[in-house]
Design a protein around this motif. Structure first.
Motif, short mmCIF file in Angstrom:
data_model
loop_
_atom_site.label_atom_id
_atom_site.label_comp_id
_atom_site.label_asym_id
_atom_site.label_seq_id
_atom_site.Cartn_x
_atom_site.Cartn_y
_atom_site.Cartn_z
N THR A 92 0.86 -1.09 -0.16
CA THR A 92 0.00 -0.01 0.10
C THR A 92 0.95 1.33 0.07
O THR A 92 1.99 1.39 0.72
N LYS A 93 0.49 2.32 -0.81
CA LYS A 93 1.42 3.43 -0.82
C LYS A 93 0.97 4.28 0.29
O LYS A 93 -0.40 4.48 0.75
N PRO A 94 2.10 5.02 1.03
CA PRO A 94 1.59 5.79 2.29
C PRO A 94 0.69 6.83 2.03
O PRO A 94 -0.05 7.06 2.84
N LEU A 151 -2.99 5.92 2.77
CA LEU A 151 -3.43 5.70 3.78
C LEU A 151 -4.08 6.70 4.70
O LEU A 151 -3.61 7.87 4.65
N PRO A 152 -5.32 6.32 5.29
CA PRO A 152 -5.80 7.57 5.70
C PRO A 152 -5.07 8.20 7.30
O PRO A 152 -4.51 7.06 7.94
N VAL A 153 -5.03 9.35 7.54
CA VAL A 153 -4.71 10.12 8.72
C VAL A 153 -5.73 9.53 9.99
O VAL A 153 -6.92 9.66 9.92
N GLN A 154 -4.94 9.23 11.12
CA GLN A 154 -5.87 8.64 12.13
C GLN A 154 -5.39 9.48 13.39
O GLN A 154 -4.33 9.79 13.57
N GLN A 155 -6.54 9.50 14.47
CA GLN A 155 -6.26 10.12 15.47
C GLN A 155 -6.14 9.11 16.60
O GLN A 155 -6.69 8.13 16.38
N ALA A 156 -5.40 9.39 17.66
CA ALA A 156 -5.51 8.42 18.89
C ALA A 156 -6.87 8.12 19.30
O ALA A 156 -7.84 9.03 19.35
N GLY A 157 -7.44 6.91 19.74
CA GLY A 157 -8.69 6.64 20.16
C GLY A 157 -8.79 6.18 21.38
O GLY A 157 -9.81 6.40 22.19
N LYS A 158 -7.60 5.78 22.03
CA LYS A 158 -7.59 5.37 23.69
C LYS A 158 -6.72 6.38 24.41
O LYS A 158 -5.45 6.95 23.98
N PHE A 159 -7.36 6.92 25.66
CA PHE A 159 -6.40 7.57 26.34
C PHE A 159 -6.46 7.21 27.75
O PHE A 159 -7.45 6.29 28.03
N GLU A 160 -5.43 7.48 28.51
CA GLU A 160 -5.62 7.14 29.94
C GLU A 160 -5.05 8.21 30.83
O GLU A 160 -4.61 9.24 30.47
N PHE A 161 -5.76 8.13 32.26
CA PHE A 161 -5.84 9.13 33.10
C PHE A 161 -4.80 8.65 34.24
O PHE A 161 -5.24 7.69 34.69
#
Length: 67
Positions: free
Chosen positions: A25-27, A30-40
């Motif tokens: 796959t060509k870079p 690829l879609p740009v993604q955001q972080a989906g998991k966060f921690e406190f």
């Protein structure tokens, strides 16, 4: 206290991208993604050293409490 992305989740996503690129796959495709998991995380030991008391309700919401 710290609230931020879960680093292991970022590594997992990066490995997924590398796998796709290595499989042809060509870079740019690829879609740009955001972080989906966060921690406190709360460092209760440091809070006590500077004279702060962390409310129990806030401690209950933390993913990790350093004692």
């Amino acid at each position: 206290m710290s609230y931020g992305v879960e680093v292991t989740d970022l590594y997992r996503k990066a490995a997924h991208y590398v796998d796709k690129i290595l499989n042809g796959t060509k870079p740019a495709d690829l879609p740009v993604q955001q972080a989906g998991k966060f921690e406190f995380v709360i460092n209760q030991k440091a809070a006590k050293q500077i004279g702060h008391t962390i409310p129990v309700a806030l401690l209950a919401q933390a993913n990790q409490v350093i004692k």
